[in-house]
Design a protein around this motif. Structure first.
Motif, PDB file in Angstrom:
ATOM      1  N   THR B  55       0.826  -1.199   0.000  1.00 39.42           N
ATOM      2  CA  THR B  55       0.000   0.000   0.000  1.00 39.42           C
ATOM      3  C   THR B  55       0.855   1.242   0.000  1.00 39.42           C
ATOM      4  OG1 THR B  55      -1.845   1.158   1.002  1.00 39.42           O
ATOM      5  CG2 THR B  55      -0.212   0.260   2.489  1.00 39.42           C
ATOM      6  N   THR B  56       0.296   2.293  -0.454  1.00 37.56           N
ATOM      7  CA  THR B  56       0.999   3.564  -0.517  1.00 37.56           C
ATOM      8  C   THR B  56       0.044   4.681  -0.125  1.00 37.56           C
ATOM      9  OG1 THR B  56       2.337   2.726  -2.322  1.00 37.56           O
ATOM     10  CG2 THR B  56       2.315   5.087  -2.018  1.00 37.56           C
ATOM     11  N   PHE B  57       0.562   5.588   0.655  1.00 38.77           N
ATOM     12  CA  PHE B  57      -0.202   6.779   1.014  1.00 38.77           C
ATOM     13  C   PHE B  57       0.464   8.007   0.423  1.00 38.77           C
ATOM     14  CE2 PHE B  57      -0.784   3.951   4.694  1.00 38.77           C
ATOM     15  CZ  PHE B  57      -2.165   3.945   4.800  1.00 38.77           C
ATOM     16  N   THR B  58      -0.335   8.881  -0.118  1.00 38.26           N
ATOM     17  CA  THR B  58       0.171  10.222  -0.386  1.00 38.26           C
ATOM     18  C   THR B  58      -0.059  11.035   0.888  1.00 38.26           C
ATOM     19  OG1 THR B  58      -1.963  11.003  -1.141  1.00 38.26           O
ATOM     20  CG2 THR B  58      -0.507  10.034  -2.803  1.00 38.26           C
ATOM     21  N   ILE B  59       0.544  12.206   0.964  1.00 43.64           N
ATOM     22  CA  ILE B  59       0.305  13.066   2.126  1.00 43.64           C
ATOM     23  C   ILE B  59      -1.189  13.392   2.208  1.00 43.64           C
ATOM     24  CG2 ILE B  59       0.803  15.349   3.117  1.00 43.64           C
ATOM     25  CD1 ILE B  59       3.645  15.037   2.027  1.00 43.64           C
ATOM     26  N   LEU B  62      -2.864  10.569   3.888  1.00 45.33           N
ATOM     27  CA  LEU B  62      -2.603  10.578   5.327  1.00 45.33           C
ATOM     28  C   LEU B  62      -3.475  11.635   5.999  1.00 45.33           C
ATOM     29  CD1 LEU B  62       1.301  10.285   5.262  1.00 45.33           C
ATOM     30  CD2 LEU B  62      -0.295   8.506   5.994  1.00 45.33           C
ATOM     31  N   ARG B  64      -6.238  12.883   5.000  1.00 47.54           N
ATOM     32  CA  ARG B  64      -7.662  12.569   4.926  1.00 47.54           C
ATOM     33  C   ARG B  64      -8.028  11.436   5.880  1.00 47.54           C
ATOM     34  NH1 ARG B  64      -7.769  11.756  -0.507  1.00 47.54           N
ATOM     35  NH2 ARG B  64      -7.711   9.530  -0.130  1.00 47.54           N
ATOM     36  N   ARG B  65      -7.091  10.514   6.056  1.00 44.51           N
ATOM     37  CA  ARG B  65      -7.445   9.286   6.763  1.00 44.51           C
ATOM     38  C   ARG B  65      -7.148   9.271   8.247  1.00 44.51           C
ATOM     39  NH1 ARG B  65      -6.049   4.739   2.225  1.00 44.51           N
ATOM     40  NH2 ARG B  65      -6.603   3.272   3.865  1.00 44.51           N
ATOM     41  N   PRO B 188       9.536  15.564   1.572  1.00 42.91           N
ATOM     42  CA  PRO B 188       8.195  15.901   2.065  1.00 42.91           C
ATOM     43  C   PRO B 188       7.763  15.114   3.298  1.00 42.91           C
ATOM     44  CG  PRO B 188       8.042  14.531   0.093  1.00 42.91           C
ATOM     45  CD  PRO B 188       9.490  14.858   0.274  1.00 42.91           C
ATOM     46  N   LEU B 189       8.361  13.984   3.587  1.00 48.73           N
ATOM     47  CA  LEU B 189       7.914  13.165   4.716  1.00 48.73           C
ATOM     48  C   LEU B 189       9.102  12.704   5.528  1.00 48.73           C
ATOM     49  CD1 LEU B 189       5.244  10.570   3.461  1.00 48.73           C
ATOM     50  CD2 LEU B 189       4.873  12.424   5.082  1.00 48.73           C
ATOM     51  N   ASP B 206      10.058   6.820   2.909  1.00 48.65           N
ATOM     52  CA  ASP B 206       9.223   6.317   1.817  1.00 48.65           C
ATOM     53  C   ASP B 206       8.731   4.901   2.054  1.00 48.65           C
ATOM     54  OD1 ASP B 206      11.538   4.876   1.265  1.00 48.65           O
ATOM     55  OD2 ASP B 206      12.074   6.049  -0.487  1.00 48.65           O
TER      56      ASP B 206
END
Lengths: 373, 373
Positions: B55-59, B62, B64-65, B188-189, B206
Motif C-alpha cells: 500500500t501507498t499513502f500520499t500526504i 494521510l 484525509r485518513r 516531504p515526509l 518512503d
C-alpha cells in the motif's frame, strides 16, 4: 544551504552536507527557526514523490497469510502476430513478433483480491458493491527495480473491479508450472492477470497501490493502446494517448502452428492431405468452443471444416486443436486458414484491425505448405 | 537464455531480451514448458528481494485518513558534543560535532500508531497487550531514494512498543514549525521519534514495514551504538556490533551556549559577573526539572547555583535556561559548568562515557570566558 546560512554554519562536511549552527545562536530561540536547524546527512537530498509505503510482504508472509491459489492461464504479448499486421502493407511500430509470444502455464500464488481486502480497510464494502466509488478505481503495480527503456521503471494497472472479481483469478504469483518462477520470467514475484495482455502481468512485482487513476507509467499510459486506424506515425499518435483506453482483455484468436503432409493413398491423384495443428485463445474468459480450418470442396472453393479440440485447459487457458484438409498438389504454396468461435458465438474476424502499435491482431490465421514439384 | 534455448528461439532483440520460440514447437505442449516460454522485456532482469509492498499513502491520503497531530520535540544528533568526547584524550570516529546538532521544533503530521493500526490487522490486539508476540517486534523505515555512504539506502527501525505507545508521539510528519518540511530537512515526509536520536527520525521516509528483527540497514545494525569502552578501533569493534543494542533514547544533557560579561558596579573589585545561557535536554520523556551552573564561593571553591528556566516546551522539548555567576577577573580563561537534573531526580553526570563512535556524550558542559587583561 543558502549563502547567508552557510556563513553562519560550521560546515563539517560538504557532501553529503553536515553542518551545525553556533550553539550561542541556537539557544536564543525557544523554537528553532529553519535557518538554524542542523544538517546531518549520510546521503544527498533524494527525490521523493511524496508517497509512503505502509507494508511489505515476503513470499513467506503471503504464503502464511493467504490461501494458496493455482490457475492455468495463457500469457500472451499484446504484439502477438504483429509481423502479420505489418505484412498487410502498412508499417507497424514495435518488435516484429510472430505467433510465439504466448505460453500456457500453471501459475501459483495467492489471490490479489485476498491481499487487497486484507490491506485496505473499507475495500470489502466496495468489493461487495455496497458503496462503490470511483475514488480507488485502479490497482497499480510497480517493478521499481526494472529500469526500462522508456520509463524509470516498469509499472501498470488494472481496474479495481478485475482485481476484486472473485472469478477474475488475478494472482500475486511465485510459481510457474509448480516451480519457482525463474527470474527471467518475472520471479520471484509476478502478477498474473488471466485474460489480459502480458504487459499487465507485471514481472518482478515489488509494489501495489490503489489509485483513482491508471498507473502513470509509460507502459500503461503511452503504450499498449489500439490507436485509431488513421493514426499513421508517432506525431499523429501524440494527441491520442490520453483519449484511447489502455488495453485490457486480449481478443479471441487462433493460430496455425504447423502444416504437415500426411501420407494417404486413398485420396484422388493430384491431391494431398495436410495435417494442420494450432492453438486458439479465449477472449474475456469465454472459452473457445470450436476451431475451423479451411479446406477445398470439389470445385476448389474454400469450405470450413471443424478441427478436433485436442486440449482445453479452462476459461483462461488456450485450446489446442488439429485437423486435416485435402488440397490440390500443384507446385508452390498451399494456403490453409483457421478461425475460432467462442462459446457465446463470437467469431474470429477475417482480418484484424490495423493500428500503429501493431497490437491485438486476430485475423484468421494463415498457414502454408510448400509443394516442391 | 541457456545456449540450447537460444538455438531454438527467434531472438528479436538481444538487450533487453526479446525472443519467441517457434510456434510449431509451442503447440506441441498443452502446458508450455519453461524452455518454450517467450521473453518480452522492456528492461534487464532486475534484482528483487522477494518482498512486495502492498500500500501507498500520499500526504493527502494521510491527511484525509488520520487525525492531525502536532508535537514539539527536540531533534538531536547522536554525535552531539562528540568533539568534547574526542578532547578527553581518546580519539573518536565520526564528524567532530559540537553542541549545534540540536533543534527544537514543532512537528506536524499523523501518528505512526494510527497508520500502523489501520494498515496491519491484528496489531490492535497486540497494541492492547492482549496477545503481544515478538513476531512483529520492530517497525522498520526506509528512505530508498537516499543513496548512502555506507549502504544502498537509508534505513532504521524502532521498537514496535515505542511506535504503538499512545504517549510515544511518533509521527509521520510533513510539517516543521507549521510549514512544509523543506527537502534538506527530510521533506516531504520524515519520521519524528521524540526522545530518540535523530538517526531514527528517518528523513525522506518512503517505506514502513513490520519485522521480527531490527532494520538490517547499516545505520541501524552497524552504527549508532555505544560500544564498550575497551573497543578502541574498527577492528576491535567488529565482533561487538551484533551484541550491542542500537541506540534509542538520548540521555539527560545540558549545554552552555554562551558566556557573556554583565556590567555590574555592585560586585567586589577584581571580580566580574558572567551571564551563562544554554539549553538542556530531557531523557526518556522526563522533563528537565532544574539546571545548575557552577559559581565560586568566597574561598573560590566551586558551588552550584540554580539557573532560571526561561523556556520549557514539554516532555519532548528542550529547556532553555540562564543564570549569572561571579568570578575572579584574572587574565585567561574563566570556566563555568552546567548540569541538568530531571524531574525524577536523575542528574547529568560529571563525565560522559567514552565510546569509539563518540555518541551520547552528556558530561557536564563547560563554558569559557576569556579575560584579556
Amino acid at each position: 544551504m543558502d549563502p547567508a546560512q552557510e556563513e553562519l554554519f560550521i560546515v563539517r562536511q560538504d557532501s553529503p552536507l553536515n553542518a551545525e549552527p553556533p550553539t550561542s545562536a541556537l539557544a536564543e530561540f525557544p523554537i528553532t527557526p529553519e535557518q538554524l536547524v542542523y544538517h546531518r546527512n549520510h546521503s544527498d537530498v533524494p527525490a521523493h514523490d511524496g508517497t509512503l509505503v505502509a507494508t511489505t510482504f515476503t513470499i513467506d508472509d503471503l504464503e502464511r497469510r493467504f490461501p494458496k491459489a493455482r490457475v492455468e492461464a495463457v500469457l500472451q504479448c499484446a504484439g502477438l502476430r504483429r509481423a502479420e499486421m505489418g505484412a498487410t502493407g502498412r508499417e507497424v511500430k514495435g518488435v516484429p513478433w510472430g505467433a510465439g509470444v504466448v505460453a500456457n502455464c500453471y501459475w501459483g500464488g495467492v489471490r490479489l483480491r485476498d491481499v487487497l481486502l486484507e490491506v485496505f480497510p473499507g475495500l470489502e464494502r466496495e468489493a461487495n458493491g455496497a458503496n462503490r466509488t470511483d475514488e480507488h478505481a485502479h490497482v497499480c503495480f510497480t517493478a521499481r527495480g526494472a529500469k526500462c527503456e522508456d520509463d524509470a521503471y516498469y509499472g501498470a494497472s488494472i481496474p479495481l473491479s478485475k482485481a476484486l472479481d472473485p472469478e477474475g483469478d488475478v494472482l500475486v504469483a511465485w510459481e510457474m508450472n509448480d516451480d519457482d518462477i525463474p527470474p527471467v520470467h518475472g520471479g520471484p514475484l509476478r502478477l498474473v492477470v488471466p485474460g489480459y495482455l502480458g504487459a499487465r502481468w507485471v514481472k518482478w512485482l515489488d509494489g501495489i497501490y490503489l489509485s483513482n487513476r491508471e498507473s502513470p507509467n509509460y507502459y500503461q499510459a503511452r503504450d499498449y493502446k489500439v490507436l485509431p486506424e488513421e493514426v499513421e506515425d508517432k506525431k499523429q499518435a501524440a494527441p491520442w494517448w490520453d483519449k484511447v483506453p489502455s488495453m485490457t482483455s486480449m481478443p479471441l484468436n487462433s493460430v496455425i502452428a504447423s502444416v504437415t503432409k500426411v501420407e494417404d493413398d486413398g485420396i484422388p491423384a493430384g491431391h494431398l492431405r495436410l495435417r494442420v495443428k494450432g492453438y486458439a485463445l479465449p477472449a474475456l474468459g469465454v472459452p473457445v468452443d470450436e476451431v475451423q480450418i479451411s479446406g477445398l470442396d470439389v470445385d476448389a472453393h474454400r469450405v470450413w471444416e471443424d478441427a478436433r479440440i485436442t486440449y482445453q485447459g479452462g476459461r483462461w487457458a488456450w485450446t489446442l486443436w488439429e485437423g486435416e484438409v485435402v488440397a490440390r498438389a500443384r507446385k508452390g504454396k498451399i494456403i490453409v486458414r483457421s478461425r475460432a468461435l467462442s462459446r457465446t458465438g463470437e467469431a474470429q474476424p477475417e482480418s484484424g484491425k490495423w493500428n500503429l502499435r501493431g497490437v491485438a491482431w486476430n485475423g484468421w490465421s494463415v498457414g502454408e505448405y510448400e509443394v516442391d514439384a
